[in-house]
Design an enzyme around this catalytic site. Structure first.
Site, PDB file in Angstrom:
ATOM      1  N   SER A 189      -9.360   2.262   2.837  1.00  0.00           N
ATOM      2  CA  SER A 189      -8.384   2.938   2.014  1.00  0.00           C
ATOM      3  C   SER A 189      -7.368   2.018   1.352  1.00  0.00           C
ATOM      4  O   SER A 189      -6.556   2.475   0.547  1.00  0.00           O
ATOM      5  CB  SER A 189      -7.631   3.966   2.870  1.00  0.00           C
ATOM      6  OG  SER A 189      -6.880   3.337   3.889  1.00  0.00           O
TER       7      SER A 189
ATOM      8  N   LYS B  10       0.838  -1.202   0.000  1.00  0.00           N
ATOM      9  CA  LYS B  10       0.000   0.000   0.000  1.00  0.00           C
ATOM     10  C   LYS B  10       0.873   1.252   0.000  1.00  0.00           C
ATOM     11  O   LYS B  10       1.907   1.310   0.663  1.00  0.00           O
ATOM     12  CB  LYS B  10      -0.895  -0.028   1.241  1.00  0.00           C
ATOM     13  CG  LYS B  10      -1.923   1.095   1.337  1.00  0.00           C
ATOM     14  CD  LYS B  10      -2.767   0.894   2.583  1.00  0.00           C
ATOM     15  CE  LYS B  10      -3.821   1.980   2.757  1.00  0.00           C
ATOM     16  NZ  LYS B  10      -4.661   1.756   3.952  1.00  0.00           N
TER      17      LYS B  10
ATOM     18  N   SER C 134     -10.101   0.062   6.820  1.00  0.00           N
ATOM     19  CA  SER C 134      -9.417   0.185   5.536  1.00  0.00           C
ATOM     20  C   SER C 134      -8.848  -1.103   4.972  1.00  0.00           C
ATOM     21  O   SER C 134      -8.482  -1.139   3.807  1.00  0.00           O
ATOM     22  CB  SER C 134      -8.298   1.226   5.645  1.00  0.00           C
ATOM     23  OG  SER C 134      -8.832   2.514   5.815  1.00  0.00           O
TER      24      SER C 134
END
Length: 498
Positions: free
Chosen positions: A164, A89, A188
Protein backbone atom coordinates in the site's frame (compact mmCIF):
# COMPACT_ATOMS: atom_id res chain seq x y z
CA UNK A 1 11.44 28.48 -20.18
CA UNK A 2 13.95 26.01 -18.73
CA UNK A 3 16.65 24.93 -21.20
CA UNK A 4 17.30 21.25 -21.81
CA UNK A 5 20.70 21.52 -20.08
CA UNK A 6 19.15 23.17 -17.04
CA UNK A 7 16.40 20.54 -17.02
CA UNK A 8 18.99 17.78 -16.98
CA UNK A 9 20.83 19.48 -14.11
CA UNK A 10 17.59 19.69 -12.12
CA UNK A 11 16.80 16.05 -12.83
CA UNK A 12 20.31 14.98 -11.82
CA UNK A 13 19.79 16.85 -8.54
CA UNK A 14 16.49 15.03 -7.96
CA UNK A 15 18.22 11.68 -8.44
CA UNK A 16 21.05 12.60 -6.08
CA UNK A 17 21.14 10.36 -3.02
CA UNK A 18 19.80 11.62 0.29
CA UNK A 19 23.18 10.87 1.86
CA UNK A 20 24.95 13.10 -0.64
CA UNK A 21 22.35 15.86 -0.36
CA UNK A 22 22.64 15.85 3.44
CA UNK A 23 26.45 16.13 3.28
CA UNK A 24 26.45 18.85 0.64
CA UNK A 25 23.83 20.93 2.48
CA UNK A 26 25.72 20.56 5.76
CA UNK A 27 28.97 21.67 4.10
CA UNK A 28 27.35 24.67 2.42
CA UNK A 29 27.90 23.19 -1.04
CA UNK A 30 24.20 22.86 -1.82
CA UNK A 31 21.33 25.21 -0.99
CA UNK A 32 18.31 23.54 0.66
CA UNK A 33 16.15 26.16 -1.10
CA UNK A 34 17.51 25.10 -4.49
CA UNK A 35 17.03 21.43 -3.59
CA UNK A 36 13.41 21.88 -2.55
CA UNK A 37 12.66 24.06 -5.57
CA UNK A 38 14.09 21.39 -7.87
CA UNK A 39 11.90 18.68 -6.35
CA UNK A 40 8.80 20.88 -6.41
CA UNK A 41 9.43 21.69 -10.08
CA UNK A 42 9.80 18.01 -10.90
CA UNK A 43 6.70 17.08 -8.89
CA UNK A 44 4.68 19.70 -10.79
CA UNK A 45 5.91 18.31 -14.10
CA UNK A 46 5.95 14.56 -13.45
CA UNK A 47 3.35 13.84 -10.77
CA UNK A 48 0.35 14.28 -13.11
CA UNK A 49 1.65 11.25 -15.03
CA UNK A 50 1.84 8.91 -12.04
CA UNK A 51 -0.22 10.42 -9.18
CA UNK A 52 2.38 9.59 -6.54
CA UNK A 53 1.62 12.66 -4.41
CA UNK A 54 -1.93 13.47 -3.34
CA UNK A 55 -1.02 16.58 -1.35
CA UNK A 56 2.00 18.76 -2.10
CA UNK A 57 3.22 21.08 0.67
CA UNK A 58 4.91 23.61 -1.62
CA UNK A 59 4.56 26.69 0.58
CA UNK A 60 5.56 25.08 3.87
CA UNK A 61 8.41 23.17 2.18
CA UNK A 62 9.84 26.39 0.77
CA UNK A 63 9.49 28.10 4.16
CA UNK A 64 11.28 25.18 5.83
CA UNK A 65 14.02 25.25 3.20
CA UNK A 66 14.64 28.96 3.78
CA UNK A 67 14.92 28.39 7.52
CA UNK A 68 17.21 25.40 6.87
CA UNK A 69 19.45 27.65 4.77
CA UNK A 70 19.60 30.27 7.50
CA UNK A 71 20.52 27.58 10.02
CA UNK A 72 23.48 26.52 7.86
CA UNK A 73 24.59 30.14 7.51
CA UNK A 74 24.36 30.66 11.29
CA UNK A 75 26.44 27.56 11.95
CA UNK A 76 23.67 25.89 13.95
CA UNK A 77 23.92 22.31 15.14
CA UNK A 78 22.29 20.46 12.23
CA UNK A 79 20.35 17.21 12.24
CA UNK A 80 21.39 14.25 10.06
CA UNK A 81 18.64 14.98 7.49
CA UNK A 82 18.96 18.77 7.60
CA UNK A 83 17.44 20.24 4.44
CA UNK A 84 16.73 16.83 2.86
CA UNK A 85 13.25 16.48 1.30
CA UNK A 86 11.07 13.54 2.33
CA UNK A 87 7.68 12.17 1.25
CA UNK A 88 5.15 10.88 3.81
CA UNK A 89 2.60 8.13 3.18
CA UNK A 90 -0.97 9.39 3.55
CA UNK A 91 -1.62 6.94 6.39
CA UNK A 92 0.71 8.93 8.66
CA UNK A 93 -0.56 12.06 10.33
CA UNK A 94 1.28 15.30 9.61
CA UNK A 95 0.21 18.26 11.73
CA UNK A 96 -1.45 20.98 9.67
CA UNK A 97 -1.46 18.89 6.47
CA UNK A 98 -4.43 17.10 4.95
CA UNK A 99 -4.21 13.43 5.90
CA UNK A 100 -6.98 11.41 4.25
CA UNK A 101 -6.02 7.73 4.73
CA UNK A 102 -7.40 7.44 1.18
CA UNK A 103 -10.91 7.47 2.68
CA UNK A 104 -13.76 9.79 1.58
CA UNK A 105 -14.95 10.62 5.13
CA UNK A 106 -11.46 11.99 5.83
CA UNK A 107 -10.92 13.80 2.54
CA UNK A 108 -10.57 17.12 4.38
CA UNK A 109 -9.15 15.90 7.69
CA UNK A 110 -6.23 17.98 8.98
CA UNK A 111 -4.61 16.60 12.17
CA UNK A 112 -3.08 18.89 14.77
CA UNK A 113 -0.36 16.45 15.80
CA UNK A 114 2.41 14.56 14.00
CA UNK A 115 2.83 10.83 14.30
CA UNK A 116 6.03 10.09 16.22
CA UNK A 117 7.84 8.92 13.10
CA UNK A 118 6.98 12.19 11.34
CA UNK A 119 8.09 14.34 14.26
CA UNK A 120 11.43 12.49 14.32
CA UNK A 121 11.99 13.28 10.67
CA UNK A 122 11.25 16.95 11.30
CA UNK A 123 13.55 17.02 14.34
CA UNK A 124 16.33 15.58 12.17
CA UNK A 125 15.90 18.50 9.77
CA UNK A 126 13.98 16.74 6.99
CA UNK A 127 11.64 18.87 4.88
CA UNK A 128 8.23 17.37 4.12
CA UNK A 129 7.35 17.70 0.44
CA UNK A 130 3.89 16.18 0.72
CA UNK A 131 1.69 13.14 1.26
CA UNK A 132 1.81 10.10 -1.02
CA UNK A 133 -1.02 7.97 -2.31
CA UNK A 134 -2.25 4.79 -0.61
CA UNK A 135 -5.26 2.49 -0.88
CA UNK A 136 -7.98 3.29 1.64
CA UNK A 137 -6.55 2.54 5.12
CA UNK A 138 -3.79 0.58 3.34
CA UNK A 139 -6.25 -2.20 2.54
CA UNK A 140 -4.97 -3.41 -0.85
CA UNK A 141 -1.79 -4.54 -2.57
CA UNK A 142 -2.37 -2.03 -5.37
CA UNK A 143 -2.55 1.71 -4.81
CA UNK A 144 -5.87 3.32 -5.59
CA UNK A 145 -8.66 4.80 -3.52
CA UNK A 146 -12.01 6.62 -3.88
CA UNK A 147 -10.48 10.02 -3.06
CA UNK A 148 -7.53 10.27 -5.43
CA UNK A 149 -7.71 7.32 -7.82
CA UNK A 150 -4.76 5.15 -8.83
CA UNK A 151 -1.01 5.69 -8.84
CA UNK A 152 0.89 4.62 -11.95
CA UNK A 153 4.24 2.86 -11.99
CA UNK A 154 7.08 5.16 -13.14
CA UNK A 155 8.39 2.38 -15.37
CA UNK A 156 5.01 2.15 -17.13
CA UNK A 157 2.21 4.45 -15.87
CA UNK A 158 -0.43 2.04 -17.17
CA UNK A 159 0.70 -0.50 -14.55
CA UNK A 160 0.33 -0.72 -10.78
CA UNK A 161 2.85 0.50 -8.25
CA UNK A 162 1.80 -2.26 -5.88
CA UNK A 163 0.65 -1.23 -2.43
CA UNK A 164 0.00 0.00 0.00
CA UNK A 165 3.00 2.37 0.07
CA UNK A 166 2.71 2.70 -3.71
CA UNK A 167 2.79 6.48 -3.79
CA UNK A 168 5.96 6.57 -1.69
CA UNK A 169 7.76 3.99 -3.85
CA UNK A 170 6.67 5.71 -7.07
CA UNK A 171 7.85 9.08 -5.77
CA UNK A 172 11.32 7.74 -5.01
CA UNK A 173 11.58 5.82 -8.28
CA UNK A 174 10.52 8.86 -10.34
CA UNK A 175 12.89 11.28 -8.63
CA UNK A 176 10.12 13.10 -6.78
CA UNK A 177 11.73 12.49 -3.38
CA UNK A 178 15.09 11.04 -2.34
CA UNK A 179 13.53 9.13 0.56
CA UNK A 180 9.97 8.32 1.63
CA UNK A 181 8.13 6.84 4.57
CA UNK A 182 6.22 3.58 4.21
CA UNK A 183 4.35 1.13 6.42
CA UNK A 184 3.88 -2.60 6.03
CA UNK A 185 1.25 -4.98 7.47
CA UNK A 186 1.36 -7.61 4.71
CA UNK A 187 4.07 -6.36 2.37
CA UNK A 188 3.18 -2.70 1.91
CA UNK A 189 6.79 -1.47 1.87
CA UNK A 190 8.33 -4.41 0.01
CA UNK A 191 5.63 -4.93 -2.64
CA UNK A 192 5.81 -1.43 -4.17
CA UNK A 193 9.58 -1.28 -3.69
CA UNK A 194 9.89 -4.38 -5.85
CA UNK A 195 7.31 -3.21 -8.39
CA UNK A 196 8.92 0.24 -8.72
CA UNK A 197 12.57 -0.82 -8.62
CA UNK A 198 13.66 0.79 -5.33
CA UNK A 199 14.88 -0.39 -1.93
CA UNK A 200 12.54 -0.82 1.03
CA UNK A 201 13.23 -2.31 4.44
CA UNK A 202 11.34 -3.56 7.47
CA UNK A 203 13.49 -3.07 10.56
CA UNK A 204 12.94 -5.25 13.60
CA UNK A 205 9.34 -5.10 14.75
CA UNK A 206 9.04 -2.43 17.45
CA UNK A 207 12.12 -0.57 16.23
CA UNK A 208 10.08 2.35 14.82
CA UNK A 209 7.17 3.65 16.88
CA UNK A 210 4.21 4.95 14.89
CA UNK A 211 2.12 6.62 17.64
CA UNK A 212 1.10 8.59 19.53
CA UNK A 213 -2.27 9.03 17.83
CA UNK A 214 -4.00 5.70 18.41
CA UNK A 215 -6.86 4.15 20.31
CA UNK A 216 -5.39 0.63 20.34
CA UNK A 217 -1.72 0.58 21.25
CA UNK A 218 -1.48 -3.13 20.43
CA UNK A 219 -3.01 -3.09 16.95
CA UNK A 220 0.43 -3.17 15.30
CA UNK A 221 0.74 -6.84 16.32
CA UNK A 222 -2.37 -7.81 14.28
CA UNK A 223 -0.39 -8.61 12.17
CA UNK A 224 3.10 -7.25 12.86
CA UNK A 225 3.08 -3.82 11.21
CA UNK A 226 6.35 -2.11 10.44
CA UNK A 227 7.22 1.48 9.59
CA UNK A 228 10.32 2.01 7.54
CA UNK A 229 12.16 3.77 4.75
CA UNK A 230 11.87 3.53 0.98
CA UNK A 231 14.94 4.83 -0.83
CA UNK A 232 17.09 4.49 -3.92
CA UNK A 233 20.10 3.20 -1.98
CA UNK A 234 20.75 1.12 1.11
CA UNK A 235 22.83 3.95 2.62
CA UNK A 236 19.89 6.36 2.22
CA UNK A 237 17.51 3.90 3.87
CA UNK A 238 19.99 3.40 6.72
CA UNK A 239 20.29 7.17 7.19
CA UNK A 240 16.53 7.54 7.44
CA UNK A 241 16.15 4.47 9.65
CA UNK A 242 18.71 5.79 12.10
CA UNK A 243 16.57 8.92 12.49
CA UNK A 244 13.19 7.24 12.97
CA UNK A 245 14.28 4.26 15.11
CA UNK A 246 13.89 4.26 18.86
CA UNK A 247 11.29 3.66 21.56
CA UNK A 248 8.37 5.86 22.53
CA UNK A 249 6.63 5.74 25.90
CA UNK A 250 3.22 5.58 24.19
CA UNK A 251 4.21 2.37 22.39
CA UNK A 252 4.09 -0.78 24.56
CA UNK A 253 5.69 -2.88 21.79
CA UNK A 254 8.71 -0.57 21.31
CA UNK A 255 12.22 -2.00 21.41
CA UNK A 256 15.03 -0.24 23.31
CA UNK A 257 17.40 2.10 21.51
CA UNK A 258 19.36 0.28 18.79
CA UNK A 259 22.67 -1.06 20.05
CA UNK A 260 24.49 -0.14 16.83
CA UNK A 261 24.37 2.23 13.91
CA UNK A 262 22.43 1.42 10.74
CA UNK A 263 24.66 3.80 8.80
CA UNK A 264 27.73 1.96 10.01
CA UNK A 265 26.09 -1.35 9.08
CA UNK A 266 25.56 -0.06 5.54
CA UNK A 267 29.13 1.25 5.30
CA UNK A 268 30.73 -1.85 6.84
CA UNK A 269 28.87 -4.22 4.56
CA UNK A 270 29.47 -7.90 4.98
CA UNK A 271 32.19 -9.48 2.84
CA UNK A 272 30.52 -11.66 0.21
CA UNK A 273 32.99 -14.49 0.70
CA UNK A 274 31.79 -14.66 4.32
CA UNK A 275 28.07 -14.56 3.44
CA UNK A 276 25.90 -17.68 3.52
CA UNK A 277 22.65 -17.19 1.61
CA UNK A 278 19.75 -19.61 1.85
CA UNK A 279 17.57 -19.45 -1.26
CA UNK A 280 13.92 -20.44 -1.12
CA UNK A 281 12.69 -20.33 -4.73
CA UNK A 282 8.98 -20.19 -3.86
CA UNK A 283 8.98 -19.50 -0.09
CA UNK A 284 7.12 -22.74 0.49
CA UNK A 285 4.50 -22.92 -2.21
CA UNK A 286 3.97 -19.54 -3.88
CA UNK A 287 3.55 -19.43 -7.65
CA UNK A 288 6.50 -17.66 -9.32
CA UNK A 289 6.75 -16.51 -12.93
CA UNK A 290 9.57 -17.78 -15.11
CA UNK A 291 10.87 -14.23 -15.60
CA UNK A 292 11.07 -13.55 -11.87
CA UNK A 293 12.72 -16.88 -11.08
CA UNK A 294 15.28 -16.45 -13.84
CA UNK A 295 16.16 -12.91 -12.76
CA UNK A 296 16.51 -13.73 -9.06
CA UNK A 297 18.58 -16.83 -9.82
CA UNK A 298 20.81 -14.84 -12.17
CA UNK A 299 21.42 -12.36 -9.36
CA UNK A 300 22.29 -15.21 -7.01
CA UNK A 301 24.68 -16.59 -9.62
CA UNK A 302 26.40 -13.18 -9.66
CA UNK A 303 26.65 -13.18 -5.87
CA UNK A 304 28.03 -16.71 -5.90
CA UNK A 305 30.62 -15.72 -8.50
CA UNK A 306 31.60 -12.81 -6.22
CA UNK A 307 32.27 -15.23 -3.36
CA UNK A 308 28.99 -15.75 -1.53
CA UNK A 309 27.84 -19.23 -0.57
CA UNK A 310 24.37 -19.80 -1.99
CA UNK A 311 22.37 -22.90 -1.23
CA UNK A 312 18.75 -23.81 -1.75
CA UNK A 313 16.90 -24.32 1.51
CA UNK A 314 13.56 -25.80 2.38
CA UNK A 315 11.34 -23.77 4.71
CA UNK A 316 9.40 -26.42 6.67
CA UNK A 317 6.03 -24.68 6.69
CA UNK A 318 3.12 -26.63 8.15
CA UNK A 319 -0.04 -27.15 6.14
CA UNK A 320 -1.00 -25.50 2.90
CA UNK A 321 -0.60 -21.96 1.54
CA UNK A 322 -4.31 -21.45 2.14
CA UNK A 323 -4.04 -22.40 5.81
CA UNK A 324 -1.20 -19.96 6.37
CA UNK A 325 -3.04 -17.29 4.43
CA UNK A 326 -6.13 -17.78 6.58
CA UNK A 327 -4.00 -16.69 9.55
CA UNK A 328 -3.04 -13.36 7.97
CA UNK A 329 -6.62 -12.75 6.88
CA UNK A 330 -8.06 -13.50 10.31
CA UNK A 331 -5.71 -11.16 12.15
CA UNK A 332 -6.25 -8.44 9.54
CA UNK A 333 -10.00 -8.83 9.92
CA UNK A 334 -9.66 -8.42 13.67
CA UNK A 335 -7.51 -5.32 13.12
CA UNK A 336 -10.14 -3.78 10.86
CA UNK A 337 -12.85 -4.35 13.44
CA UNK A 338 -10.68 -2.29 15.76
CA UNK A 339 -10.36 0.39 13.08
CA UNK A 340 -14.13 0.35 12.58
CA UNK A 341 -14.93 0.68 16.28
CA UNK A 342 -12.30 3.37 16.85
CA UNK A 343 -13.55 5.52 13.98
CA UNK A 344 -17.13 5.23 15.23
CA UNK A 345 -16.05 6.35 18.69
CA UNK A 346 -13.38 8.93 17.89
CA UNK A 347 -14.54 10.39 14.55
CA UNK A 348 -18.26 9.55 14.52
CA UNK A 349 -17.77 7.70 11.21
CA UNK A 350 -19.47 4.35 10.60
CA UNK A 351 -17.69 2.76 7.65
CA UNK A 352 -20.49 0.21 7.17
CA UNK A 353 -23.42 2.63 7.01
CA UNK A 354 -21.96 5.89 5.71
CA UNK A 355 -23.11 7.03 2.27
CA UNK A 356 -19.49 7.77 1.35
CA UNK A 357 -18.03 5.47 -1.35
CA UNK A 358 -15.93 3.25 0.93
CA UNK A 359 -13.68 0.71 -0.80
CA UNK A 360 -15.58 -2.62 -0.97
CA UNK A 361 -12.55 -4.52 0.40
CA UNK A 362 -12.56 -2.34 3.52
CA UNK A 363 -16.20 -3.11 4.24
CA UNK A 364 -15.83 -6.82 3.44
CA UNK A 365 -12.89 -7.15 5.83
CA UNK A 366 -14.81 -5.39 8.62
CA UNK A 367 -17.89 -7.58 8.11
CA UNK A 368 -15.77 -10.73 8.11
CA UNK A 369 -14.04 -9.54 11.27
CA UNK A 370 -17.32 -8.95 13.07
CA UNK A 371 -18.11 -12.63 12.53
CA UNK A 372 -14.79 -13.88 13.94
CA UNK A 373 -14.84 -15.90 17.14
CA UNK A 374 -12.11 -16.43 19.71
CA UNK A 375 -11.40 -19.99 18.58
CA UNK A 376 -10.62 -18.68 15.08
CA UNK A 377 -8.20 -16.11 16.48
CA UNK A 378 -6.60 -18.85 18.59
CA UNK A 379 -6.12 -20.89 15.42
CA UNK A 380 -4.52 -17.85 13.77
CA UNK A 381 -2.04 -17.55 16.63
CA UNK A 382 -1.12 -21.23 16.37
CA UNK A 383 -0.52 -20.88 12.64
CA UNK A 384 1.54 -17.73 13.21
CA UNK A 385 3.67 -19.73 15.65
CA UNK A 386 4.21 -22.45 13.08
CA UNK A 387 5.24 -19.86 10.44
CA UNK A 388 7.67 -18.30 12.90
CA UNK A 389 9.18 -21.68 13.75
CA UNK A 390 9.55 -22.61 10.09
CA UNK A 391 11.40 -19.38 9.23
CA UNK A 392 13.65 -19.76 12.29
CA UNK A 393 14.50 -23.28 11.12
CA UNK A 394 15.20 -22.03 7.59
CA UNK A 395 17.68 -19.50 8.99
CA UNK A 396 19.56 -21.97 11.22
CA UNK A 397 22.50 -22.64 8.91
CA UNK A 398 22.59 -19.43 6.84
CA UNK A 399 23.06 -15.71 7.46
CA UNK A 400 20.01 -14.60 5.49
CA UNK A 401 17.17 -16.13 3.53
CA UNK A 402 16.30 -14.79 0.10
CA UNK A 403 13.17 -15.23 -1.99
CA UNK A 404 11.57 -13.36 -4.84
CA UNK A 405 9.68 -10.40 -3.39
CA UNK A 406 6.80 -10.85 -5.83
CA UNK A 407 5.68 -13.74 -7.98
CA UNK A 408 5.33 -11.48 -11.00
CA UNK A 409 6.05 -7.95 -12.22
CA UNK A 410 3.59 -5.06 -12.11
CA UNK A 411 0.27 -5.71 -13.85
CA UNK A 412 -2.12 -3.30 -15.57
CA UNK A 413 -4.07 -0.82 -13.47
CA UNK A 414 -7.36 -2.23 -14.71
CA UNK A 415 -6.55 -5.76 -13.50
CA UNK A 416 -8.17 -6.75 -10.20
CA UNK A 417 -7.28 -10.46 -10.23
CA UNK A 418 -3.71 -10.89 -11.50
CA UNK A 419 -2.38 -14.22 -12.70
CA UNK A 420 1.17 -15.55 -12.62
CA UNK A 421 2.19 -16.83 -16.06
CA UNK A 422 -1.52 -17.42 -16.68
CA UNK A 423 -2.12 -19.32 -13.44
CA UNK A 424 -4.83 -17.87 -11.20
CA UNK A 425 -3.68 -16.86 -7.70
CA UNK A 426 -5.29 -15.15 -4.74
CA UNK A 427 -6.11 -11.66 -6.03
CA UNK A 428 -4.62 -9.82 -3.05
CA UNK A 429 -1.80 -11.94 -1.65
CA UNK A 430 -1.20 -14.80 -4.09
CA UNK A 431 1.45 -12.88 -6.05
CA UNK A 432 3.21 -11.36 -3.01
CA UNK A 433 5.77 -13.38 -1.01
CA UNK A 434 5.84 -10.78 1.74
CA UNK A 435 3.05 -11.44 4.24
CA UNK A 436 4.56 -14.47 6.05
CA UNK A 437 7.08 -12.05 7.60
CA UNK A 438 4.19 -10.02 9.03
CA UNK A 439 3.07 -13.17 10.79
CA UNK A 440 6.56 -13.95 12.11
CA UNK A 441 8.00 -10.48 12.71
CA UNK A 442 11.35 -11.07 11.01
CA UNK A 443 13.17 -8.07 9.48
CA UNK A 444 13.25 -8.06 5.68
CA UNK A 445 14.11 -5.91 2.70
CA UNK A 446 13.31 -5.83 -1.00
CA UNK A 447 16.27 -5.20 -3.29
CA UNK A 448 16.13 -4.49 -7.05
CA UNK A 449 17.93 -7.23 -9.00
CA UNK A 450 16.82 -6.76 -12.61
CA UNK A 451 14.00 -6.47 -15.11
CA UNK A 452 11.71 -8.64 -17.16
CA UNK A 453 11.80 -8.47 -20.96
CA UNK A 454 9.30 -5.58 -20.97
CA UNK A 455 11.52 -3.44 -18.74
CA UNK A 456 9.56 -3.83 -15.49
CA UNK A 457 11.59 -4.13 -12.24
CA UNK A 458 12.06 -7.34 -10.27
CA UNK A 459 12.97 -7.42 -6.58
CA UNK A 460 14.56 -9.99 -4.29
CA UNK A 461 13.50 -10.30 -0.65
CA UNK A 462 16.25 -10.54 1.99
CA UNK A 463 15.15 -11.95 5.38
CA UNK A 464 17.15 -11.85 8.60
CA UNK A 465 16.92 -13.30 12.09
CA UNK A 466 14.70 -11.60 14.64
CA UNK A 467 16.65 -8.66 16.11
CA UNK A 468 18.95 -8.90 13.11
CA UNK A 469 17.86 -5.88 11.09
CA UNK A 470 21.40 -4.42 10.99
CA UNK A 471 22.52 -7.68 9.39
CA UNK A 472 19.83 -7.20 6.74
CA UNK A 473 21.15 -3.67 6.12
CA UNK A 474 24.75 -4.89 5.90
CA UNK A 475 23.85 -7.78 3.60
CA UNK A 476 21.71 -5.53 1.41
CA UNK A 477 24.62 -3.11 1.05
CA UNK A 478 26.91 -5.95 -0.03
CA UNK A 479 24.35 -7.10 -2.60
CA UNK A 480 23.93 -3.52 -3.84
CA UNK A 481 27.69 -3.26 -4.38
CA UNK A 482 27.72 -6.49 -6.39
CA UNK A 483 24.53 -5.71 -8.33
CA UNK A 484 24.30 -1.88 -8.38
CA UNK A 485 21.00 -0.23 -9.24
CA UNK A 486 21.35 3.42 -8.16
CA UNK A 487 22.02 4.66 -11.69
CA UNK A 488 19.02 2.83 -13.16
CA UNK A 489 16.16 5.18 -13.97
CA UNK A 490 12.62 4.91 -15.32
CA UNK A 491 12.23 5.47 -19.06
CA UNK A 492 12.29 8.84 -20.79
CA UNK A 493 8.50 8.86 -20.88
CA UNK A 494 8.58 9.91 -17.21
CA UNK A 495 9.43 13.60 -17.26
CA UNK A 496 10.94 13.36 -20.72
CA UNK A 497 14.48 13.89 -19.44
CA UNK A 498 16.15 10.52 -18.98
Amino acid sequence: MISSDDMKDLTDLCYTSATTLAAEIRNGERSPVAVVDAFLERIERVNPEINAYVTVCAESARDAAQEAERAVERGDDLGPLHGVPVAIKDLNRVAGVRTTFGSPPFANYVPDQDDVVVSRLREAGAIILGKTNTPEFGRKTKTDNPVFGASGNPWDPSRTTGGSSGGSAAAVAAGLAPIALGSDAAGSIRIPSSACGVFGILPDFGRVSAGPVRSDAFQETLPYTFHGPIARTVADAALMLEVIAGPDTADPTALPEPTGSYREAADARVELDELRIGYSPDFGDFVISDAVSATVESALDDLSAAGATVEEVDIPFEGSWEERHDAIEWVLQSRYVGLYENLKRDADVDLLTTDEPITPEVRSRIRAGLDLDTSTLAAARRRRTAVYDAIVTGLEDVDVLVTPTLGRTAFSLDVDSPTVDGEPVHRMHGWTLTWPLNLSGHPAASIPVGFDDTGLPIGMQVIGDRLGDRDVVSTSAAIEEAIPWEETYPPEAIGGDR
